[in-house]
Scaffold this motif. Sequence first.
Motif, PDB file in Angstrom:
ATOM      1  N   HIS A  57       5.767 -15.720  27.397  1.00  0.00           N
ATOM      2  CA  HIS A  57       6.148 -14.652  28.330  1.00  0.00           C
ATOM      3  C   HIS A  57       5.053 -13.602  28.513  1.00  0.00           C
ATOM      4  CE1 HIS A  57       9.964 -16.556  28.229  1.00  0.00           C
ATOM      5  NE2 HIS A  57      10.307 -16.111  27.038  1.00  0.00           N
ATOM      6  N   GLN A  79       7.323  -9.898  20.368  1.00  0.00           N
ATOM      7  CA  GLN A  79       8.618 -10.432  20.788  1.00  0.00           C
ATOM      8  C   GLN A  79       8.812 -11.877  20.345  1.00  0.00           C
ATOM      9  OE1 GLN A  79       8.346  -9.597  25.011  1.00  0.00           O
ATOM     10  NE2 GLN A  79       9.675  -7.804  24.823  1.00  0.00           N
ATOM     11  N   THR A  80       7.744 -12.635  20.272  1.00  0.00           N
ATOM     12  CA  THR A  80       7.841 -14.038  19.877  1.00  0.00           C
ATOM     13  C   THR A  80       7.969 -14.206  18.373  1.00  0.00           C
ATOM     14  OG1 THR A  80       6.464 -14.643  21.791  1.00  0.00           O
ATOM     15  CG2 THR A  80       6.727 -16.307  20.064  1.00  0.00           C
ATOM     16  N   TYR A 137      15.629 -20.033  13.876  1.00  0.00           N
ATOM     17  CA  TYR A 137      15.297 -18.863  14.684  1.00  0.00           C
ATOM     18  C   TYR A 137      16.522 -18.113  15.202  1.00  0.00           C
ATOM     19  CZ  TYR A 137      10.479 -20.716  15.021  1.00  0.00           C
ATOM     20  OH  TYR A 137       9.210 -21.178  14.754  1.00  0.00           O
ATOM     21  N   PHE A 138      17.681 -18.770  15.199  1.00  0.00           N
ATOM     22  CA  PHE A 138      18.897 -18.133  15.723  1.00  0.00           C
ATOM     23  C   PHE A 138      20.096 -18.929  15.224  1.00  0.00           C
ATOM     24  CE2 PHE A 138      18.358 -21.657  18.446  1.00  0.00           C
ATOM     25  CZ  PHE A 138      19.510 -21.869  19.189  1.00  0.00           C
ATOM     26  N   TYR A 150      18.186 -22.197  24.995  1.00  0.00           N
ATOM     27  CA  TYR A 150      17.822 -20.911  24.393  1.00  0.00           C
ATOM     28  C   TYR A 150      16.389 -20.950  23.856  1.00  0.00           C
ATOM     29  CZ  TYR A 150      17.827 -16.885  21.269  1.00  0.00           C
ATOM     30  OH  TYR A 150      17.505 -15.709  20.643  1.00  0.00           O
ATOM     31  N   THR A 153      13.848 -20.983  26.631  1.00  0.00           N
ATOM     32  CA  THR A 153      13.766 -19.687  27.306  1.00  0.00           C
ATOM     33  C   THR A 153      13.067 -18.639  26.448  1.00  0.00           C
ATOM     34  OG1 THR A 153      15.807 -20.140  28.523  1.00  0.00           O
ATOM     35  CG2 THR A 153      15.113 -17.842  28.373  1.00  0.00           C
ATOM     36  N   MET A 154      13.420 -18.592  25.173  1.00  0.00           N
ATOM     37  CA  MET A 154      12.928 -17.526  24.307  1.00  0.00           C
ATOM     38  C   MET A 154      11.590 -17.839  23.649  1.00  0.00           C
ATOM     39  SD  MET A 154      15.127 -15.183  24.723  1.00  0.00           S
ATOM     40  CE  MET A 154      14.542 -14.054  23.456  1.00  0.00           C
ATOM     41  N   TYR A 155      11.357 -19.125  23.344  1.00  0.00           N
ATOM     42  CA  TYR A 155      10.166 -19.474  22.569  1.00  0.00           C
ATOM     43  C   TYR A 155       9.256 -20.489  23.261  1.00  0.00           C
ATOM     44  CZ  TYR A 155      12.609 -17.059  18.824  1.00  0.00           C
ATOM     45  OH  TYR A 155      13.261 -16.116  18.072  1.00  0.00           O
TER      46      TYR A 155
END
Length: 295
Positions: A57, A79-80, A137-138, A150, A153-155
């Motif tokens: 990102h 953020q990553t 991670y989640f 997810y 999108t996030m990683y």
Amino acid sequence: MGLLRRAVQRGELILREKPLFLVPNKVHTSPGALLLSKLSTLSPRQRQQYYNLSYVHMPTNLEEGSPEYNEALALAIFQTNSIAADSNSGIFPRTARLNHGCSKAFNTIYTWRENEGALVLHALRQVKKGEELLTVYFDTKKPRDERRHYLKTMYGFECDCSVCSLPDELSRASDDRLVRISQLKSQFGTWANGEITGQTAVSLAREIWRLLDEEGYWSERGQLAADAAWVAASHSDGQATRQWAEVAQEWFGYELGKDSAQTQEMRKIVAQPMSHSVWGTRGGERVGGPGIALY
């Protein structure tokens, strides 16, 4: 971090890591500027550790080297890679390099110890020499498509861990178990509002444990047993309180360390069930102990 040079046992401490820096979860200034300020206090080697971390990102319309670019890069890396540390988030370069695994694929768990100012990483199960260390991670108690979406999108990657790579039929069975575990945990939580009896709550805990075994999901067991001990103590069931606390002590020892505050607290409850902080706060009820093979 990555492939193990030797085997490790379940519950073994693998890593204790101090953060490069911590940032409050709520900030009232430019996040990028705040991060650059934090980075300016680090040694050249520490700054290199930070900038060597991967990121996603990152805006593509900024001129490299410009103030806007530098702030955006610092923010993208944070953020990553940042990890929660109570009311803060921090950068732990070695832990950040661990890859992700879903459900039974991840074999380590990290926790923040506020009193030590450090992150500790423990093995959830025996990990063989040459096997890759994986963390999570989640919350992966979701269907495969949701997990992959997810993570993409996030990683920025599509998960191909051993669970996400299962054949479709086995993957659907795993998804069903994971979703059911989440549903049962939500039902268990309704005990706090008096919607279900203590006996029903403990019965749900046993069923959750059975599904965790079936799935091969090794995390979150210490807290589940501690929650069941809480229910038992509230209803003045001393035998069940002791039995669940014994299980919680064992599994907190694996997940958080035998020297963790949670493990020590459960040890006290095992010795004196009536010392539990919620003892007798609900009506008397025989809720029952674990009653299944928990080890």
